[in-house]
Design an enzyme around this catalytic site. Sequence first.
Site, PDB file in Angstrom:
ATOM      1  N   TYR A 297     -43.372 -27.688  -0.354  1.00 32.98           N
ATOM      2  CA  TYR A 297     -42.756 -26.830   0.656  1.00 32.98           C
ATOM      3  C   TYR A 297     -41.593 -27.536   1.349  1.00 32.98           C
ATOM      4  CZ  TYR A 297     -42.532 -23.665   4.651  1.00 32.98           C
ATOM      5  OH  TYR A 297     -42.124 -22.779   5.612  1.00 32.98           O
ATOM      6  N   TYR A 345     -32.906 -21.546  -2.704  1.00 31.68           N
ATOM      7  CA  TYR A 345     -33.239 -20.353  -3.486  1.00 31.68           C
ATOM      8  C   TYR A 345     -33.534 -19.188  -2.559  1.00 31.68           C
ATOM      9  CZ  TYR A 345     -36.147 -17.244  -6.380  1.00 31.68           C
ATOM     10  OH  TYR A 345     -36.701 -16.157  -7.003  1.00 31.68           O
TER      11      TYR A 345
END
Lengths: 359, 140
Positions: A297, A345
């Site tokens: 993450y 992204y």
Amino acid sequence: MRASDLSREPELVLGKLQEGRGSVAIVGAAESDRVGKQPDKSALMLHAEGARNALADAGLSVSDVDAVMSTGRQTANEVPEYLGIRPRYLDNTQMGGCSFIAQLQHAMVVINAGVAEVVLITHGESGRSRVGMGARTVPSDSLGGQFEAPFGVGGPATRYTLAATRHMHEYGTTKDQLAEVAVATRKWATLNPRAAMRDPITIDDVKSSRMIAWPFNLLDCCLVTDGGGALVVTSAERARDMRQKPVYVLGTGEATHHNLISQMPRFHVWDAAVQAGQSAWEMSGATPADIDLAMLYDAFTIVPILALEALGFCESGEGGAFVEGQRTAPGGALPMNTNGGGLSYTHSGIMGCISSSRR
Amino acid sequence: MPDPYEAPLPKPTPETRPYWDALRKHELHLQRCGACNEAYFYPRNFCPNCLSSDVAWFQASGRGRLHTFTIVHVTGPNPVLPVPYVLAMIELEEGPCLMSNLVGVEPDPSSLWCEMLVQIEYADVTEECTLARFRPVEGA
């Protein structure tokens, strides 16, 4: 549980869960039709798109689903109603961005307990367009409302910075090392046509971008986008007959040590990730040396550095040095966040693990 | 300081009311456990270390160290505080950590460091609410 059980060694407490290695598999994984800026879709619709696409990927229909696991701005029971599912098991675990990966472990537990055979995990968030999200408010009589909000805890950048500053103090981690993560992640995004940010960047670009909250500049921070996704999980036995090649789940772990950032036990060590990691390593029998690709993450550049240390890819305090020299970029020793991550992204707010499964 | 004060204000609950009432009198009160002797924060009517109900309020010194911080330049859409401001974790000399703002110092990384000595400053932001802020100890 008997009181005597509480004093047992941790590996024995893990016991039954440890037998879960390879017992379930992801047989469908998909994102919403598009990710990025989608002002024409509500958060719940983004859940639904992910769910429909994942079920299609698995070759299953809503009538096959026994359990729904979800959370977010919506509660989990809004999702089956929206999709016309009547599950016999519902899981609304809300632990922020890691909820959905934690629910993968919950899926393993309920499948192995015989409670459900097909589990649908959904995520959807209109993080950028804020459609169907409600107001962003912290109740003034909550603990956060009393002991954090009056001092200007705003977005996540005001929280993760507290860990970064202490990490820099304890270990000498530098702004250049934080920027290495952003630069490497952007290189991966250039390879992903769906990524929001695809122009290569340099360490100087990161450090000269707008200051958000010291020590984070803009390019140390993830995107804020709209998106959704879903996973379909079933038993290894049933997975053998499914349309897709199963992605077997070899190890899982979860832990929570604090809710408010001001209650984080140690700001420079991600202790909860250490605990969750130990569970996943023990269940899988793997070690960091076995890992070819890591999806860690990356809400902010410090977070994968904390995770690399917590999961044992390097020693505590060496995460900054570990990511130097573009080690996590294409061609590096440890490919990391190979879809371009939350940094380049997409990041809808609380992010799933969909992309990892797809790869 | 905006006038009227627009940043979020705390609304006490029965368990936290004594803390906020003490701040209005410009005193910092914490709780300590009589069973395990741990001081803790935030307020609750039992010890989070051992779950004992044998807890009592005491007046803290208001001195501590800057444990970690961020200098916030950009906030979300809701009114928070005038930027830039220093969001700080203060490690009190009695042990517990609490969140606060550091004032009386340039909001610049070259003026701030972890472990710098700080002391409390009571900020009467409204007639009903006093917040515990901190400033560097002069000459430290």
